[in-house]
Write a protein that holds these residues in place. Structure first.
Motif, mmCIF file in Angstrom:
data_model
loop_
_atom_site.group_PDB
_atom_site.id
_atom_site.type_symbol
_atom_site.label_atom_id
_atom_site.label_comp_id
_atom_site.label_asym_id
_atom_site.label_seq_id
_atom_site.Cartn_x
_atom_site.Cartn_y
_atom_site.Cartn_z
ATOM 1 N N ILE A 151 0.837 -1.203 0.000
ATOM 2 C CA ILE A 151 0.000 0.000 0.000
ATOM 3 C C ILE A 151 0.870 1.251 0.000
ATOM 4 C CG2 ILE A 151 -1.656 1.326 1.377
ATOM 5 C CD1 ILE A 151 -2.859 -1.386 2.210
ATOM 6 N N ASP A 152 1.962 1.224 0.753
ATOM 7 C CA ASP A 152 2.880 2.363 0.773
ATOM 8 C C ASP A 152 3.513 2.598 -0.602
ATOM 9 O OD1 ASP A 152 2.351 2.833 3.433
ATOM 10 O OD2 ASP A 152 4.149 1.796 4.160
ATOM 11 N N GLN A 153 3.837 1.516 -1.313
ATOM 12 C CA GLN A 153 4.411 1.655 -2.649
ATOM 13 C C GLN A 153 3.405 2.268 -3.613
ATOM 14 O OE1 GLN A 153 5.717 -2.283 -3.668
ATOM 15 N NE2 GLN A 153 7.646 -2.098 -2.554
ATOM 16 N N VAL A 154 2.156 1.833 -3.550
ATOM 17 C CA VAL A 154 1.114 2.396 -4.407
ATOM 18 C C VAL A 154 0.931 3.873 -4.080
ATOM 19 C CG1 VAL A 154 -1.356 2.336 -4.953
ATOM 20 C CG2 VAL A 154 -0.059 0.213 -4.812
ATOM 21 N N ASN A 155 0.941 4.216 -2.809
ATOM 22 C CA ASN A 155 0.806 5.608 -2.387
ATOM 23 C C ASN A 155 1.968 6.448 -2.903
ATOM 24 O OD1 ASN A 155 -0.303 7.840 -1.023
ATOM 25 N ND2 ASN A 155 0.985 7.425 0.759
ATOM 26 N N GLN A 156 3.177 5.909 -2.835
ATOM 27 C CA GLN A 156 4.355 6.651 -3.304
ATOM 28 C C GLN A 156 4.282 6.903 -4.805
ATOM 29 O OE1 GLN A 156 6.699 8.022 -1.338
ATOM 30 N NE2 GLN A 156 7.418 9.000 -3.199
ATOM 31 N N VAL A 157 3.866 5.906 -5.574
ATOM 32 C CA VAL A 157 3.729 6.078 -7.024
ATOM 33 C C VAL A 157 2.689 7.153 -7.322
ATOM 34 C CG1 VAL A 157 2.948 4.928 -9.143
ATOM 35 C CG2 VAL A 157 4.516 3.756 -7.607
ATOM 36 N N SER A 158 1.597 7.151 -6.580
ATOM 37 C CA SER A 158 0.553 8.151 -6.768
ATOM 38 C C SER A 158 1.044 9.552 -6.427
ATOM 39 C CB SER A 158 -0.658 7.787 -5.911
ATOM 40 O OG SER A 158 -1.662 8.753 -6.036
ATOM 41 N N GLN A 159 1.782 9.674 -5.342
ATOM 42 C CA GLN A 159 2.302 10.987 -4.957
ATOM 43 C C GLN A 159 3.320 11.503 -5.971
ATOM 44 O OE1 GLN A 159 3.775 10.506 -0.964
ATOM 45 N NE2 GLN A 159 1.738 10.701 -0.054
ATOM 46 N N ASP A 160 4.162 10.612 -6.504
ATOM 47 C CA ASP A 160 5.125 11.020 -7.524
ATOM 48 C C ASP A 160 4.411 11.511 -8.779
ATOM 49 O OD1 ASP A 160 7.186 10.339 -5.813
ATOM 50 O OD2 ASP A 160 7.581 8.400 -6.791
ATOM 51 N N ALA A 161 3.359 10.818 -9.175
ATOM 52 C CA ALA A 161 2.590 11.220 -10.351
ATOM 53 C C ALA A 161 1.926 12.579 -10.118
ATOM 54 C CB ALA A 161 1.540 10.170 -10.689
ATOM 55 N N GLN A 162 1.387 12.790 -8.919
ATOM 56 C CA GLN A 162 0.769 14.078 -8.597
ATOM 57 C C GLN A 162 1.797 15.197 -8.643
ATOM 58 O OE1 GLN A 162 -2.172 14.263 -9.176
ATOM 59 N NE2 GLN A 162 -3.233 14.892 -7.351
ATOM 60 N N ALA A 163 2.994 14.939 -8.134
ATOM 61 C CA ALA A 163 4.051 15.953 -8.137
ATOM 62 C C ALA A 163 4.449 16.315 -9.567
ATOM 63 C CB ALA A 163 5.260 15.455 -7.354
ATOM 64 N N LYS A 164 4.582 15.305 -10.426
ATOM 65 C CA LYS A 164 4.924 15.576 -11.828
ATOM 66 C C LYS A 164 3.808 16.346 -12.526
ATOM 67 C CE LYS A 164 8.115 11.758 -12.589
ATOM 68 N NZ LYS A 164 8.401 10.551 -13.371
ATOM 69 N N GLN A 165 2.571 15.992 -12.230
ATOM 70 C CA GLN A 165 1.441 16.682 -12.834
ATOM 71 C C GLN A 165 1.402 18.146 -12.388
ATOM 72 O OE1 GLN A 165 -2.390 15.171 -11.693
ATOM 73 N NE2 GLN A 165 -3.452 16.244 -13.330
ATOM 74 N N THR A 166 1.615 18.381 -11.114
ATOM 75 C CA THR A 166 1.619 19.744 -10.589
ATOM 76 C C THR A 166 2.760 20.559 -11.199
ATOM 77 O OG1 THR A 166 0.671 18.950 -8.517
ATOM 78 C CG2 THR A 166 1.708 21.118 -8.469
ATOM 79 N N ALA A 167 3.924 19.947 -11.340
ATOM 80 C CA ALA A 167 5.066 20.640 -11.940
ATOM 81 C C ALA A 167 4.769 21.005 -13.387
ATOM 82 C CB ALA A 167 6.317 19.771 -11.857
ATOM 83 N N PHE A 168 4.145 20.107 -14.119
ATOM 84 C CA PHE A 168 3.814 20.396 -15.523
ATOM 85 C C PHE A 168 2.775 21.502 -15.618
ATOM 86 C CE2 PHE A 168 1.365 19.675 -19.419
ATOM 87 C CZ PHE A 168 2.376 19.758 -20.350
ATOM 88 N N GLN A 169 1.766 21.454 -14.747
ATOM 89 C CA GLN A 169 0.713 22.462 -14.778
ATOM 90 C C GLN A 169 1.228 23.846 -14.384
ATOM 91 O OE1 GLN A 169 -2.242 20.726 -12.214
ATOM 92 N NE2 GLN A 169 -3.267 19.668 -13.905
ATOM 93 N N SER A 170 2.242 23.883 -13.545
ATOM 94 C CA SER A 170 2.786 25.173 -13.122
ATOM 95 C C SER A 170 3.790 25.738 -14.131
ATOM 96 C CB SER A 170 3.426 25.063 -11.747
ATOM 97 O OG SER A 170 4.543 24.207 -11.808
ATOM 98 N N GLY A 171 4.074 24.985 -15.186
ATOM 99 C CA GLY A 171 4.938 25.490 -16.247
ATOM 100 C C GLY A 171 6.406 25.200 -16.043
ATOM 101 N N ASP A 172 6.743 24.230 -15.239
ATOM 102 C CA ASP A 172 8.142 23.872 -15.009
ATOM 103 C C ASP A 172 8.763 23.426 -16.328
ATOM 104 O OD1 ASP A 172 10.587 23.103 -14.020
ATOM 105 O OD2 ASP A 172 9.805 21.485 -12.753
ATOM 106 N N SER A 173 9.921 23.995 -16.664
ATOM 107 C CA SER A 173 10.567 23.671 -17.940
ATOM 108 C C SER A 173 11.122 22.245 -17.955
ATOM 109 C CB SER A 173 11.688 24.669 -18.228
ATOM 110 O OG SER A 173 12.671 24.588 -17.218
ATOM 111 N N GLU A 174 11.361 21.669 -16.782
ATOM 112 C CA GLU A 174 11.884 20.300 -16.685
ATOM 113 C C GLU A 174 10.778 19.252 -16.831
ATOM 114 O OE1 GLU A 174 15.169 19.406 -16.300
ATOM 115 O OE2 GLU A 174 15.568 21.539 -16.618
ATOM 116 N N ALA A 175 9.527 19.658 -16.661
ATOM 117 C CA ALA A 175 8.411 18.708 -16.722
ATOM 118 C C ALA A 175 8.111 18.361 -18.175
ATOM 119 C CB ALA A 175 7.181 19.299 -16.047
#
Length: 107
Positions: A45-69
């Motif tokens: 369950i912790d691994q699934v949660n970590q994958v979800s949090q990583d995906a959310q972080a990448k999505q937020t970075a892309f939406q905020s216009g991060d050039s690395e995303a």
């Protein structure tokens, strides 16, 4: 689910079978040093949660216009998170079904 997790579940099923037949039960988790079923479930369950949090972080970075995303990385990570969650739900459903079958057995 890993091979170690499957071996752990099989060990617990064997110990339940021995207990039901009145034979002495040895705890395979204590003998082999392997984590118990609850610990394996928590780790999964912790691994699934970590994958979800990583995906959310990448999505937020892309939406905020991060050039690395990168859009491709964001989409792949979101799909991995979705697939991980769906797999976890299916495993949970199988465990609930198995538990209900065991509880409905007449002894």
């Amino acid at each position: 689910m890993s091979v170690q997790g499957i071996d752990q579940v099989l060990g617990e099923l064997r110990s339940m079978s021995a207990l039901a037949s009145g034979q002495p039960v040895s705890n395979p988790a204590e003998v082999s040093g392997a984590p118990d079923f609850a610990e394996l479930l928590k780790q999964s369950i912790d691994q699934v949660n970590q994958v979800s949090q990583d995906a959310q972080a990448k999505q937020t970075a892309f939406q905020s216009g991060d050039s690395e995303a990168n859009l491709q990385d964001v989409m792949v990570s979101l799909q991995k998170a979705s697939l991980s969650f769906q797999t976890m739900v299916q495993v949970r459903n199988k465990l609930v079904t198995a538990y209900q079958e065991v509880m409905n057995m007449q002894v």
